[in-house]
Design an enzyme around this catalytic site. Structure first.
Site, PDB file in Angstrom:
ATOM      1  N   GLY A   1       3.872   0.322   2.435  1.00 42.55           N
ATOM      2  CA  GLY A   1       4.695  -0.808   2.015  1.00 42.55           C
ATOM      3  C   GLY A   1       5.375  -0.576   0.666  1.00 42.55           C
ATOM      4  O   GLY A   1       6.575  -0.849   0.526  1.00 42.55           O
TER       5      GLY A   1
ATOM      6  N   GLY B   1       0.815  -1.213   0.000  1.00 39.31           N
ATOM      7  CA  GLY B   1       0.000   0.000   0.000  1.00 39.31           C
ATOM      8  C   GLY B   1       0.844   1.256   0.000  1.00 39.31           C
ATOM      9  O   GLY B   1       1.989   1.260  -0.461  1.00 39.31           O
TER      10      GLY B   1
ATOM     11  N   CYS C   1      -4.965   8.285   8.572  1.00 44.42           N
ATOM     12  CA  CYS C   1      -4.359   7.913   9.863  1.00 44.42           C
ATOM     13  C   CYS C   1      -4.692   8.769  11.071  1.00 44.42           C
ATOM     14  O   CYS C   1      -4.858   8.220  12.163  1.00 44.42           O
ATOM     15  CB  CYS C   1      -2.848   7.832   9.693  1.00 44.42           C
TER      16      CYS C   1
ATOM     17  N   LEU D   1       0.651  15.862  16.068  1.00 48.31           N
ATOM     18  CA  LEU D   1       0.517  16.595  14.796  1.00 48.31           C
ATOM     19  C   LEU D   1      -0.930  17.049  14.591  1.00 48.31           C
ATOM     20  O   LEU D   1      -1.193  18.203  14.248  1.00 48.31           O
ATOM     21  CB  LEU D   1       0.967  15.713  13.622  1.00 48.31           C
TER      22      LEU D   1
ATOM     23  N   GLU E   1       6.437   3.896  10.722  1.00 50.11           N
ATOM     24  CA  GLU E   1       6.749   4.725   9.563  1.00 50.11           C
ATOM     25  C   GLU E   1       6.209   6.136   9.776  1.00 50.11           C
ATOM     26  O   GLU E   1       5.075   6.301  10.205  1.00 50.11           O
ATOM     27  CB  GLU E   1       6.134   4.094   8.296  1.00 50.11           C
ATOM     28  N   PHE E   2       7.031   7.131   9.448  1.00 50.62           N
ATOM     29  CA  PHE E   2       6.632   8.524   9.670  1.00 50.62           C
ATOM     30  C   PHE E   2       6.442   9.302   8.371  1.00 50.62           C
ATOM     31  O   PHE E   2       6.319  10.524   8.402  1.00 50.62           O
ATOM     32  CB  PHE E   2       7.672   9.240  10.547  1.00 50.62           C
TER      33      PHE E   2
ATOM     34  N   THR F   1      -9.848   1.308  11.806  1.00 53.28           N
ATOM     35  CA  THR F   1     -10.641   1.344  13.031  1.00 53.28           C
ATOM     36  C   THR F   1     -11.695   0.245  12.957  1.00 53.28           C
ATOM     37  O   THR F   1     -12.310   0.035  11.903  1.00 53.28           O
ATOM     38  CB  THR F   1     -11.331   2.725  13.157  1.00 53.28           C
TER      39      THR F   1
HETATM   40  P1  NAD Z   1      -3.058   0.378   2.537  1.00 50.99           P
HETATM   41  O1  NAD Z   1      -4.456  -0.033   2.763  1.00 50.99           O
HETATM   42  O2  NAD Z   1      -2.731   1.311   1.416  1.00 50.99           O
HETATM   43  O3  NAD Z   1      -2.134  -0.915   2.305  1.00 50.99           O
HETATM   44  C1  NAD Z   1      -2.238  -2.083   3.070  1.00 50.99           C
HETATM   45  C2  NAD Z   1      -2.080  -3.273   2.122  1.00 50.99           C
HETATM   46  O4  NAD Z   1      -1.957  -4.460   2.898  1.00 50.99           O
HETATM   47  C3  NAD Z   1      -3.282  -3.491   1.194  1.00 50.99           C
HETATM   48  O5  NAD Z   1      -2.848  -3.448  -0.157  1.00 50.99           O
HETATM   49  C4  NAD Z   1      -3.823  -4.876   1.588  1.00 50.99           C
HETATM   50  O6  NAD Z   1      -4.321  -5.617   0.495  1.00 50.99           O
HETATM   51  C5  NAD Z   1      -2.581  -5.525   2.164  1.00 50.99           C
HETATM   52  N1  NAD Z   1      -2.859  -6.642   3.075  1.00 50.99           N
HETATM   53  C6  NAD Z   1      -3.760  -6.707   4.098  1.00 50.99           C
HETATM   54  N2  NAD Z   1      -3.671  -7.889   4.723  1.00 50.99           N
HETATM   55  C7  NAD Z   1      -2.700  -8.596   4.103  1.00 50.99           C
HETATM   56  C8  NAD Z   1      -2.148  -9.888   4.295  1.00 50.99           C
HETATM   57  N3  NAD Z   1      -2.566 -10.664   5.299  1.00 50.99           N
HETATM   58  N4  NAD Z   1      -1.187 -10.310   3.457  1.00 50.99           N
HETATM   59  C9  NAD Z   1      -0.747  -9.527   2.451  1.00 50.99           C
HETATM   60  N5  NAD Z   1      -1.224  -8.277   2.220  1.00 50.99           N
HETATM   61  C10 NAD Z   1      -2.186  -7.816   3.042  1.00 50.99           C
HETATM   62  O7  NAD Z   1      -2.547   0.997   3.915  1.00 50.99           O
HETATM   63  P2  NAD Z   1      -1.350   2.047   4.141  1.00 50.99           P
HETATM   64  O8  NAD Z   1      -1.850   3.440   3.965  1.00 50.99           O
HETATM   65  O9  NAD Z   1      -0.148   1.595   3.385  1.00 50.99           O
HETATM   66  O10 NAD Z   1      -1.114   1.858   5.702  1.00 50.99           O
HETATM   67  C11 NAD Z   1      -0.557   0.672   6.200  1.00 50.99           C
HETATM   68  C12 NAD Z   1      -0.182   0.871   7.653  1.00 50.99           C
HETATM   69  O11 NAD Z   1       0.811   1.900   7.760  1.00 50.99           O
HETATM   70  C13 NAD Z   1      -1.330   1.330   8.561  1.00 50.99           C
HETATM   71  O12 NAD Z   1      -1.152   0.746   9.817  1.00 50.99           O
HETATM   72  C14 NAD Z   1      -1.125   2.824   8.657  1.00 50.99           C
HETATM   73  O13 NAD Z   1      -1.634   3.360   9.864  1.00 50.99           O
HETATM   74  C15 NAD Z   1       0.376   2.951   8.632  1.00 50.99           C
HETATM   75  N6  NAD Z   1       0.897   4.225   8.110  1.00 50.99           N
HETATM   76  C16 NAD Z   1       0.351   4.789   7.000  1.00 50.99           C
HETATM   77  C17 NAD Z   1       0.897   5.971   6.480  1.00 50.99           C
HETATM   78  C18 NAD Z   1       0.321   6.627   5.240  1.00 50.99           C
HETATM   79  O14 NAD Z   1       0.757   7.700   4.907  1.00 50.99           O
HETATM   80  N7  NAD Z   1      -0.607   6.034   4.532  1.00 50.99           N
HETATM   81  C19 NAD Z   1       2.030   6.535   7.083  1.00 50.99           C
HETATM   82  C20 NAD Z   1       2.560   5.916   8.207  1.00 50.99           C
HETATM   83  C21 NAD Z   1       2.000   4.754   8.711  1.00 50.99           C
HETATM   84  C1  UGA Z   2       0.602  12.172   8.556  1.00 48.93           C
HETATM   85  C2  UGA Z   2       1.867  12.542   9.343  1.00 48.93           C
HETATM   86  O1  UGA Z   2       2.289  13.855   8.965  1.00 48.93           O
HETATM   87  C3  UGA Z   2       2.983  11.539   9.099  1.00 48.93           C
HETATM   88  O2  UGA Z   2       4.077  11.864   9.950  1.00 48.93           O
HETATM   89  C4  UGA Z   2       2.484  10.129   9.419  1.00 48.93           C
HETATM   90  O3  UGA Z   2       3.481   9.187   9.087  1.00 48.93           O
HETATM   91  C5  UGA Z   2       1.232   9.827   8.618  1.00 48.93           C
HETATM   92  O4  UGA Z   2       0.220  10.848   8.888  1.00 48.93           O
HETATM   93  C6  UGA Z   2       0.585   8.530   8.970  1.00 48.93           C
HETATM   94  O5  UGA Z   2       0.852   7.965  10.009  1.00 48.93           O
HETATM   95  O6  UGA Z   2      -0.246   8.148   8.157  1.00 48.93           O
HETATM   96  P1  UGA Z   2      -0.239  12.444   6.066  1.00 48.93           P
HETATM   97  O7  UGA Z   2      -1.559  12.108   6.657  1.00 48.93           O
HETATM   98  O8  UGA Z   2       0.217  11.693   4.873  1.00 48.93           O
HETATM   99  O9  UGA Z   2       0.913  12.263   7.181  1.00 48.93           O
HETATM  100  O10 UGA Z   2      -0.223  13.985   5.676  1.00 48.93           O
HETATM  101  P2  UGA Z   2      -0.063  15.344   6.525  1.00 48.93           P
HETATM  102  O11 UGA Z   2       0.837  16.236   5.779  1.00 48.93           O
HETATM  103  O12 UGA Z   2       0.246  15.092   7.938  1.00 48.93           O
HETATM  104  O13 UGA Z   2      -1.533  15.964   6.420  1.00 48.93           O
HETATM  105  C7  UGA Z   2      -2.625  15.373   7.080  1.00 48.93           C
HETATM  106  C8  UGA Z   2      -3.833  16.293   6.977  1.00 48.93           C
HETATM  107  O14 UGA Z   2      -3.650  17.478   7.753  1.00 48.93           O
HETATM  108  C9  UGA Z   2      -4.122  16.768   5.551  1.00 48.93           C
HETATM  109  O15 UGA Z   2      -5.506  16.811   5.335  1.00 48.93           O
HETATM  110  C10 UGA Z   2      -3.542  18.169   5.537  1.00 48.93           C
HETATM  111  O16 UGA Z   2      -4.127  19.009   4.579  1.00 48.93           O
HETATM  112  C11 UGA Z   2      -3.851  18.628   6.954  1.00 48.93           C
HETATM  113  N1  UGA Z   2      -2.951  19.700   7.440  1.00 48.93           N
HETATM  114  C12 UGA Z   2      -1.620  19.488   7.552  1.00 48.93           C
HETATM  115  C13 UGA Z   2      -3.502  20.925   7.811  1.00 48.93           C
HETATM  116  O17 UGA Z   2      -4.724  21.137   7.719  1.00 48.93           O
HETATM  117  N2  UGA Z   2      -2.670  21.907   8.268  1.00 48.93           N
HETATM  118  C14 UGA Z   2      -1.339  21.719   8.403  1.00 48.93           C
HETATM  119  O18 UGA Z   2      -0.632  22.676   8.846  1.00 48.93           O
HETATM  120  C15 UGA Z   2      -0.801  20.477   8.029  1.00 48.93           C
END
Ligand code: NAD
Ligand code: UGA
Length: 455
Positions: A13, A10, A274, A225, A159-160, A90
């Site tokens: 990953g 995703g 998130c 944040l 991951e951040f 959730t």
């Molecule tokens: P996503 O839904 O884009 O990707 C998750 C993937 O995992 C999907 O493609 C799904 O098909 C796959 N999957 C689920 N179960 C599986 C299994 N058993 N085997 C193989 N594949 C499987 O989610 P994402 O946005 O990449 O987020 C993943 C995690 O990382 C979450 O916990 C999220 O909170 C965290 N995270 C996300 C972000 C972000 O910016 N999106 C940033 C930091 C952390």
């Molecule tokens: C956020 C965090 O910034 C990452 O550190 C974290 O890894 C990630 O969530 C996660 O765990 O998924 P992301 O959601 O990709 O990253 O994007 P952000 O830039 O944080 O923005 C989040 C939301 O807040 C957006 O809707 C953005 O428009 C809003 N935002 C951001 C504001 O309204 N004001 C700001 O000053 C900054």
């Protein structure tokens, strides 16, 4: 040669594993997913989502030391280190619904690892998980192991990255956090993961902690944040009531080195997959530990965010003479932030639903979000008046009002004189991202409402 398998292809990953492959040419990286369609998109010319710089990284490594496959078991079996980046949404029903993290995907990945493994593995939590998840995962792995004597070490390596800047964030992280057991085996596993990041991340940016600190730090990070955004958004309402300008307040606050300038942009509300889920997860953990006051404190961050979105809808409707029924409103931007095609929990969804609830006709333009995606998010059943169009001029032609809901750069350089000429009068602008020059727009003739600015 070290072999890595990334489970979950995703938003986390895919880019994370691609950057590891780019920076560690001697490591073989296999990214696996149960979703065949996601894997085939990763193997095609059109990647599953838009992220600046991602295509270049993938093109450099795919077919060399980076591969995408739906043969999950084969690559898990072969790997020394397994990164798990599956979704942790959730819970929507049962105990903790609406708050607790649903660990179904994580647990099924862990059971599968135990099922197929025939050698020692380091299992890395990349997904965001409740604190003490590693304990549960450890039990699942050790008690379901098919072969005797296999040892698992679990590390928390949250991951951040932010979407829209994921590649830059991964190439140049401000820190990498690794939590692990503090016994010799745990410390050895931490060192092995450190050695991978050491290919490109300076040593002093790699922080190591115990498992629980690393798991909780990720939830705390997102909570802090989001809390900053809700704080500035709460101030934006006060600015509108008092004549202060929120961007001037942000500037003044940001110059205080104790506060710092980032994350002080007032908006129509934060979105993304998130912030809300991680805060609700934190609230649930607080409540489960009897810390109701602490949980309530964090819950307010979400409540202010909901308030900010509904305040915006209210403003649009009341400004336009208390009715938007049958009126065309141009919606500019649907993604949850600029430079991404991701719409998960985008504030645009709630704003659009709010306006549709008052019978508005929406004409929506976003440079990266498809019509199909917008229709899916709005759960349309065919009776809503929604058109998804190909540019901002079309979206605003004959409209009574326009709303900026994502801060795409291109919205700053639109010819607003032309837009004004083609709109119904009086023509309203509602800037939910505070990116437009209010004075210039008023000179053109628009009635302008911009978050955190005096009317
Ligand atoms: P996503 O839904 O884009 O990707 C998750 C993937 O995992 C999907 O493609 C799904 O098909 C796959 N999957 C689920 N179960 C599986 C299994 N058993 N085997 C193989 N594949 C499987 O989610 P994402 O946005 O990449 O987020 C993943 C995690 O990382 C979450 O916990 C999220 O909170 C965290 N995270 C996300 C972000 C972000 O910016 N999106 C940033 C930091 C952390
Ligand atoms: C956020 C965090 O910034 C990452 O550190 C974290 O890894 C990630 O969530 C996660 O765990 O998924 P992301 O959601 O990709 O990253 O994007 P952000 O830039 O944080 O923005 C989040 C939301 O807040 C957006 O809707 C953005 O428009 C809003 N935002 C951001 C504001 O309204 N004001 C700001 O000053 C900054």
């Amino acid at each position: 040669m070290v072999k890595i398998c990334g489970i979950g292809a995703g938003y986390v990953g895919g880019p994370t594993m691609a950057v590891i492959a780019l920076k560690c040419p001697s490591i073989e990286v296999a990214v696996v997913d149960i979703s065949e369609s996601r894997i085939s998109a990763w193997n095609s010319k059109k990647l599953p989502f838009y992220e600046p710089g991602l295509e270049e990284v993938v093109n450099q490594c795919r077919g060399k030391n980076l591969l995408f496959s739906s043969d999950v078991e084969k690559h898990v079996y072969e790997a020394d280190i397994i990164f798990v980046s599956v979704n942790t949404p959730t819970k929507i029903k049962g105990i903790g619904a609406g708050k607790a993290a649903d660990l179904t995907y994580w647990e099924s990945a862990a059971r599968m690892i135990a099922d197929v493994s025939n050698s020692d593995k380091i299992v890395v939590e990349k997904s965001t998980v409740p604190v003490r998840t590693a304990e549960a995962i450890g039990k699942i792995l050790s008690e379901n192991s098919k072969s005797k004597g296999i040892k698992y070490q679990i590390l928390s390596n949250p991951e951040f990255l932010s979407e829209g800047t994921a590649i830059q964030d991964l190439l140049n992280p401000d820190r990498v956090l690794i939590g692990g057991n503090q016994d010799p085996q745990g410390l050895d596993a931490i060192q092995k993961l450190k050695d991978i990041y050491a290919y490109w991340v300076p040593q002093d940016r790699i922080i190591t902690t115990n498992l629980w600190s690393a798991e909780l730090s990720k939830l705390a990070d997102n909570a802090f944040l989001a809390q900053r955004i809700s704080s500035i958004n709460a101030m934006s309402a006060l600015c509108e009531a008092t004549g202060a300008e929120v961007s001037q307040v942000s500037l003044a606050l940001g110059k205080n080195t104790k506060i710092g300038p980032k994350f002080l942009n007032a908006s129509v509300g934060f979105g993304g997959s998130c912030f809300q889920k991680d805060i609700m997860n934190l609230v649930y953990i607080c409540e489960s530990n009897g810390l109701t006051q602490v949980g309530n404190y964090w819950k307010e961050v979400i409540k202010v965010n909901e308030y900010q979105k509904s305040r915006f809808v209210h403003r649009v409707v009341t400004s336009m003479f208390n009715t938007v029924s049958g009126k065309k409103i141009g919606i500019l931007g649907f993604a949850f932030k600029k430079d991404t095609s991701d719409t998960r929990k985008s504030p645009a969804i709630d704003v659009c639903k709010g306006l549709l609830g008052d019978n508005a006709c929406l004409s929506i333009y976003d440079p990266r979000v498809t019509e199909h995606q917008i229709e899916k998010e709005l759960c349309m059943d065919g009776v809503e008046c929604v058109n998804v169009v190909g540019d901002a001029y079309e979206a605003t032609r004959d409209a009574h009002g326009l709303c900026i809901l994502t801060e795409w750069d291109e919205f700053k350089t639109i010819d607003y004189q032309r837009v004004y000429q083609n709109m119904e009068k009086p023509a309203f602008v509602f800037d939910g991202r505070n990116i437009l020059d209010v004075h210039k727009l008023r000179e053109i003739g628009f009635i302008v409402y911009s978050i955190g600015n005096p009317l």
